[in-house]
Every structure is written in structure tokens, then in C-alpha cells.
Design an enzyme around this catalytic site. Structure first.
Site, short mmCIF file in Angstrom:
data_model
loop_
_atom_site.label_atom_id
_atom_site.label_comp_id
_atom_site.label_asym_id
_atom_site.label_seq_id
_atom_site.Cartn_x
_atom_site.Cartn_y
_atom_site.Cartn_z
N SER A 125 54.34 24.32 51.83
CA SER A 125 55.46 25.28 51.84
C SER A 125 56.71 24.61 52.39
O SER A 125 56.62 23.66 53.16
CB SER A 125 55.11 26.45 52.76
OG SER A 125 55.20 26.02 54.13
N ASP A 126 57.85 25.13 52.00
CA ASP A 126 59.04 24.74 52.74
C ASP A 126 58.86 25.34 54.14
O ASP A 126 58.04 26.22 54.36
CB ASP A 126 60.31 25.25 52.05
CG ASP A 126 61.52 24.44 52.48
OD1 ASP A 126 62.51 24.39 51.72
OD2 ASP A 126 61.46 23.82 53.57
N TRP A 127 59.61 24.81 55.06
CA TRP A 127 59.39 25.16 56.48
C TRP A 127 59.68 26.64 56.75
O TRP A 127 60.81 27.07 56.72
CB TRP A 127 60.24 24.26 57.37
CG TRP A 127 59.57 22.99 57.81
CD1 TRP A 127 59.57 22.48 59.08
CD2 TRP A 127 58.81 22.07 57.03
NE1 TRP A 127 58.89 21.31 59.13
CE2 TRP A 127 58.38 21.03 57.90
CE3 TRP A 127 58.41 22.01 55.70
CZ2 TRP A 127 57.61 19.94 57.47
CZ3 TRP A 127 57.65 20.94 55.26
CH2 TRP A 127 57.24 19.92 56.14
#
Ligand code: GLC
Length: 688
Positions: free
Chosen positions: A220-222
Site C-alpha cells: 500500500s501507499d503509506w
């Protein structure tokens, strides 16, 4: 690693812990000999080293500059060099490259992306990934998908029609995955079609894995995960940066039937395979020299810096043309070499080549006098000043005290104009910079503008008045020496625009929506796909770039390959000759155009490109192999790609607006999907 044995022995907590991060790495499990995988940003270098390399890690040209190189070799070598940085700093995966399309030049992170075209982006991204992998370093192809603005990026819902999604916004990911094997794909923050990308099964499983066959992990993106169980079910494997509640989330999901153990084990298995592959790839520390890495950054920058205008051969600067030159603008001594945000590299200022220093060095070698002024903002406090004020204040009077004037302009003065988290507020330069250029035009006939921007800029009123324009992009720490060598002809520029430079805004687009949703009402008519129909709005077209030599194109040959009556491919060959007196490189471009299609299509689309080097007088043959996929569009009723029968134009261009050769290729199918056949086929589908 005996993956199935480990899965059988792991508790639910341990399985859950493997599916999230811990301070920038994955979780290690000593009892199974599982080491953490360390990952780091970003697309143009290692953001922060662990070993405190003297001066900080090397900053390479950003991806928008690499895009302008049109060179698979430059992309590979840049990936390779950043891979060496990762090895030096003990990182095992780079959180890059980014291949989001440049829906508008307003997107704050366009400097981190290659191009407005998915074929150019996809192939260059693949080479960066291959270069990283040559050093044993993994990659994270990002941000999947339709993350084309920074404004409200964590809440925005991108409304994209299926053809535009497939043929444009997903295409760069598809091309990159057809030509490389990144260890991970990073999902984006936004929603697509109302569903978070992090829990979008259509994106993460049906397209990415089932259709494209991707077998790595999805990270995932952060902070992009909203519901751990929904994300795992959709096909996401690693929830970054850290979900401290993941064990309880997963346990609750198992209890209430929101997730099954098979779905959890599927991600655990992919994580173990990812860790196993990543560890086996590692090559350990390398022979590292920061100077050699800086030189690699310079070599890359030389192929990215783009010569856009050179009237009266005002460039290169030579002793024959000039006795005295003036250099103006703070960006000459304090170049803007990258944008802001998670991709920013922490390096010492003295590692950055200042254009002015290398201009002075080259000028001294040629016996040319240099005058410099920063033309500080105070000169133009509050707005546009008259030429006489500028001339007076900056040491140039009316009349030609200078044989040439080089003006450095940038859009990013510590103001984080091009950055993650925000989009650009405008595409023009400040009043005082535009005023500086206009005033210079009043004082000198040979004005050259050097722009430092991460993405397209709109010119001031000086557009027609200046004789030379160079787009430096954000060229990394060695861009200053590279641009000086181009200005003085030590390097022959060979870059071409990877995004359109317009001379005015597109006002009809729903550019960033209302913060909750944005409608991609322009469809795939982005960049040259739009400007092909609105030529009046273009300053410099996609694919445009000049050289100090000249190239001639000739002898186009098309030969189609058939099997059982169907055209299955086309070999396109042509010749390019360097008819000038300087060695040079030329980025050749192949576009396909299908005018009589049953569906709406852009006037032409890039399908292949190459960059060739030619000595003066040398001629080479270039050959491209096209296959059916190069002629396909996505039919939303058949829900499949389809190459419509009919006549296609094969266009060979020096740019999207400078077509040098053209030919015609006919696709003839028995099962022609013309309107009647399409509806027959559709009815069959309904019956089946
Ligand atoms: C950021 C960015 C992503 C980056 C990640 C880690 O939010 O969107 O590109 O790799 O977080 O810093």
C-alpha cells in the site's frame, strides 16, 4: 525457504504481522530465518542513507527528465546507479518508479513521473526496474492507479471511463510489467470508481494478477489501507507503514466471516515468496565511489536536458560568436534539482553542480568574458519592472553590451511549488522572472532562456522574442555541469519532450474536482492526444527536441506477416542519416493512426520508439516489430482488446508534430468487428 512449512507453523498473529511494516521494513522472524526487507524512497535516488555517505546520497535527474531522454539505456543505467546507492546504504527495495500519467501539468508530483504517454512511460520504467534488478535491488511500480493529482489525494475518487482507464491510465503499468518484473506494485491512495485502490479487487486482482499475470506483492501507499481485511481480500499484501492493530483486525475478520484463512494465507504466501526472492537477489555491498555516481548522474542529465528553440543557431556559445556573455537569474548559482516530498534526497549543497561555475569554466577555456547577476527578487519587488530599471540595476544598458544573454528561470524557489501533497497553483514563471527575460530581450538580440521545472511550464510574453530555449527539468545534482557543456557545445543535446508544453491553460478539464471526486471528462485526450486537435494551444509539442546536428529520414518499408489469413504483425523499417557535422543522437518515434474507426480514437498514438547515435554522415536502418496489440483498443461491450479491421497510417516522427515518413497498413479479418459483427458477437456473449 520452505514456505508451506512456515505457513503451517505460523500463528494468526504471526501471519498478520507479516502483512504490515515496521519502520520502513517488513517483519523478521528469527525462528524461521526470515530477515526484514528494507525499503526506501525514491525515483531519483536514495532519500536518506544509513551509512551517512559523505555529502549524502546522489541525486539523479528526476523521472520527468529521464522521460525526455527517450532512452532505454539512460533509464537502465540510472536504475543501475541508484541500485548501487541502495547497496551502499543496505536497502533492498526502492519505492520507485512512478508511472502515473500527467493528466495535467498541475499535478505536484509530475516531476516524479516519466511522461504523458503510457508507452514511453512504461518502457522507461521497465528499464529503471531492470537496472535496479541488475544490482539485486527490488522495485515498487507506483501509484496504481489513477493517482493524477495531489489535491486531496487520500480522499479523491477518480471517475474514469473504462476505455480511458485501460488504454491510457493503466497502460503504462501494463507495458512496464510486460517488460520487467518489479518485486512489488504500490497501490494508490485515491478511490477509483468509488472504491479505494487499496481494496479494489478489480484493480489488484482481476486486472493486475488474473489478466496481466503479475505474481509479486501489492504494497500500500503509506496509510492507504482503510480496512485490513477488505484490502487482503482485494489482493493487497503489505500494509505500510505499520498497522499496529492488524492482528486484532484479522482475528475479528476471521470471527465475523469478513475474511477466510485461505485469503490470509494467500497474502502470507506471496509475502514469503517476495522476501525469499528479494533476499536471493541481493548482491551485498558494491565498489562505491560517490564521484563515479555523480558522473553517472551527469551522463544521464546530458541526455535529458532538452534544447527546444535555437533560432539563428544562437547555441552553442562559441568564441566565434561571442566575446562577452551575460548570465542572469539565481537559478544559475542555486539550481533547483528536484521537487519536494517523499522523493527528496538529503544531500549537501556542495555536491550540487552550479551552472554558473561550469559556464565560467567553459567560457574561460574559450576566452569568453562572463558577467553574472542574480537579478534578486528585490529588483522586481511587487511585480514587473521596466527594461530600463532592470538594465540599470543589473549592469546591462540598452544596446548590445553582451553578445548573448543566458537567463535561468525556475518555478521552485524553496516554495515547494512542485511537490507531493500539493498541486501547482499556476504554470507560469513569476512576474519578476518574466520581467527579467523581457527586459533582456530589450537589451540584447541573442537571449537564451534556461528553464528549471519538473513539469511543463507556460512561457511569458518573451515566448517569440527569445532565440534559445532549454528545458533543464529537475536535472539532479550534476545538471549544472551538464547544461554548461550543452550551452558550449561540448555535449550535443539529444533529449525530446516527454510531455506537451502548451502556451495556455486547458480550462475545460475538471482538473482536481471538489476534493471528493473528479471526473476525467477529457477521456484519453490528454497531452498530444488533445493538442493534435488543438494545435493553436501548443508551445512545443510532445516528442520535440533539437540537436546541434540535423537528421534526415528516408526509405520507409512496411512488411506484414500473415498466418492463416490473419495479419499478425508488421515490420516497419526506415533509415536515418546524420547530415550535419556533429555526432548526435536522435529519438525516433512511431505513431499509429486509425482515422475511420468505429469508436472514438486519438488522432495518433505512440507505439514504438528508439534512440540512435550517428556520426556525421552516418546512416542507420531502424526497425520496429508491431503486433496485433499495437492496433487494439479496449471494447467495453466485448470486455476485451480488439484490433478493428481497416486501414492504419504508420507515422515515423522526429516529434508528434514533425512526421517525416508515413505508410499505410491494412488489417483484414474475416471476423471483422464492424458494427453488425460487433452486435452479433455481443449477442453471442449474452447467449453464452
Ligand atoms: C508517500 C508516497 C509514496 C512513497 C511513500 C513512502 O506518501 O505517496 O510515493 O513511496 O509514501 O514514503
Amino acid at each position: 525457504m520452505d514456505i508451506e512449512k512456515i505457513i503451517a507453523e505460523m500463528s494468526i498473529e504471526e501471519k498478520a504481522q507479516l502483512l504490515t511494516g515496521f519502520e520502513g521494513k517488513t517483519k523478521g522472524f528469527e525462528k524461521w530465518g526470515i530477515e526484514p526487507v528494507w525499503m526506501v524512497d525514491g525515483p531519483h535516488g536514495v532519500r536518506k542513507g544509513k551509512s551517512n555517505t559523505e555529502g549524502g546520497c546522489v541525486c539523479f535527474p528526476t523521472s520527468s527528465a529521464i522521460g525526455a531522454s527517450w532512452s532505454r539505456e539512460v533509464a537502465f543505467k540510472t536504475g543501475e546507479a541508484i541500485g548501487r546507492e541502495c547497496r551502499q546504504e543496505d536497502y533492498e527495495m526502492l519505492l520507485a518508479p512512478g508511472v502515473n500519467m500527467k493528466r495535467t501539468p498541475y499535478c505536484g508530483r509530475n516531476f516524479e513521473y516519466f511522461s504523458e504517454d503510457p508507452v514511453l512511460s512504461g518502457h522507461l520504467a521497465a528499464e529503471v526496474i531492470n537496472g535496479l534488478e541488475s544490482q539485486g535491488i527490488g522495485a515498487s511500480l507506483k501509484h496504481y492507479a489513477a493517482n493524477n493529482q495531489e489535491y486531496e489525494r487520500t480522499t479523491i475518487n477518480a471517475e474514469v471511463d473504462e476505455r480511458t482507464l485501460r488504454e491510457y491510465y493503466l497502460k503504462a503499468f501494463q507495458v512496464a510489467l510486460e517488460n520487467s518484473k518489479p518485486t512489488s506494485v504500490m497501490c494508490a491512495y485515491n478511490k477509483l470508481g468509488g472504491i479505494w485502490c487499496s481494496e479494489n479487487k478489480y484493480l489488484l486482482t482481476e486486472i493486475l494478477r488474473d489478466e496481466w499475470g503479475y505474481d509479486g506483492i501489492v504494497v500500500s501507499d503509506w496509510g492507504a489501507v482503510h480496512n485490513a481485511c477488505k484490502s487482503i481480500r482485494a489482493g493487497l499484501d503489505l500494509d505500510m507503514p505499520c498497522n499496529k492493530n492488524i492482528a486484532s483486525d484479522v482475528k475479528k475478520g476471521l470471527e465475523n466471516g469478513e475474511i477466510t484463512i485461505e485469503e490470509i494465507d494467500r497474502s502470507v504466501r506471496r509475502m514469503l515468496e517476495f522476501i525469499d526472492r528479494t533476499k536471493k537477489m541481493q548482491k551485498g555491498k558494491c565498489q562505491y565511489s560517490r564521484e563515479a555516481q555523480h558522473e553517472a548522474a551527469k551522463k544521464a542529465a546530458e541526455e535529458c536536458i532538452t534544447l527546444l528553440k535555437n533560432d539563428d543557431d544562437v547555441l552553442p556559445i562559441t568564441a566565434k560568436k561571442c566575446k562577452k556573455i551575460g548570465v542572469f537569474g539565481r537559478a544559475a548559482e542555486r539550481p533547483v534539482i528536484m521537487g519536494a516530498g517523499s522523493s527528496a534526497i538529503l544531500l549537501d549543497d556542495e555536491k550540487i553542480d552550479k551552472p554558473l561555475d561550469f559556464i565560467k569554466k567553459n567560457a574561460a577555456e574559450a576566452g569568453i568574458e562572463v558577467y553574472y547577476s542574480p537579478v534578486a527578487a528585490t529588483t522586481f519587488a511587487g511585480g514587473f519592472m521596466g527594461a530600463e530599471d532592470v538594465g540599470e540595476l543589473n549592469g546591462w544598458s540598452q544596446g548590445n553590451d553582451f553578445d548573448a544573454m543566458i537567463l535561468f528561470v525556475s518555478d521552485n524557489y524553496g516554495l515547494d511549488v512542485e511537490t507531493e501533497h500539493w498541486d501547482r497553483e499556476n504554470l507560469t514563471f513569476s512576474n519578476y522572472l518574466n520581467g527579467m527575460v523581457e527586459s533582456a530581450c530589450n537589451a540584447c538580440d541573442n537571449v537564451i532562456v534556461v528553464m528549471q521545472t519538473g513539469s511543463a511550464a507556460i512561457p511569458g510574453r518573451w515566448r517569440e522574442r527569445v532565440k534559445g530555449v532549454i528545458q533543464m527539468w529537475y536535472a539532479g545534482e550534476a545538471g549544472g555541469s551538464a547544461v554548461a557543456d550543452i550551452l558550449f557545445g561540448k555535449v550535443n543535446p539529444s533529449a525530446k519532450l516527454s510531455e506537451s508544453f502548451a502556451n495556455c491553460d486547458r480550462t475545460e478539464m475538471d482538473v482536481s474536482g471538489d476534493g471528493r471526486k473528479t471526473w476525467y471528462n477529457e477521456g484519453m485526450f490528454v497531452g498530444y492526444r488533445y493538442y493534435d486537435k488543438n494545435k493553436d494551444k501548443i508551445w512545443f509539442p510532445f516528442g520535440h527536441g533539437l540537436s546541434y546536428t540535423k537528421f534526415e529520414y528516408s526509405d520507409l518499408q512496411l512488411s506484414s506477416k500473415k498466418s492463416d489469413g490473419e495479419n499478425i504483425g508488421l515490420t516497419v523499417s526506415f533509415k536515418v542519416k546524420n547530415v550535419g557535422d556533429m555526432a548526435g543522437k536522435e529519438a525516433v518515434q512511431l505513431y499509429v493512426s486509425h482515422k475511420n474507426s468505429v469508436v472514438l480514437k486519438p488522432e495518433k498514438e505512440l507505439k514504438a520508439f528508439d534512440k540512435i547515435e550517428l556520426l556525421p554522415g552516418e546512416e542507420k536502418e531502424v526497425s520496429f516489430e508491431l503486433n496485433k496489440k499495437d492496433f487494439e483498443y479496449y471494447n467495453i461491450c466485448l470486455r476485451e482488446w480488439h484490433a478493428e479491421s481497416g486501414k492504419y497510417a504508420i507515422l515515423i516522427g522526429a516529434s508528434s508534430a514533425d512526421i517525416r515518413l508515413s505508410g499505410e497498413y491494412e488489417i483484414a479479418y474475416e471476423s471483422d468487428y464492424s458494427i453488425d459483427t460487433l452486435s452479433t458477437k455481443y449477442l453471442q456473449m449474452q447467449e453464452s
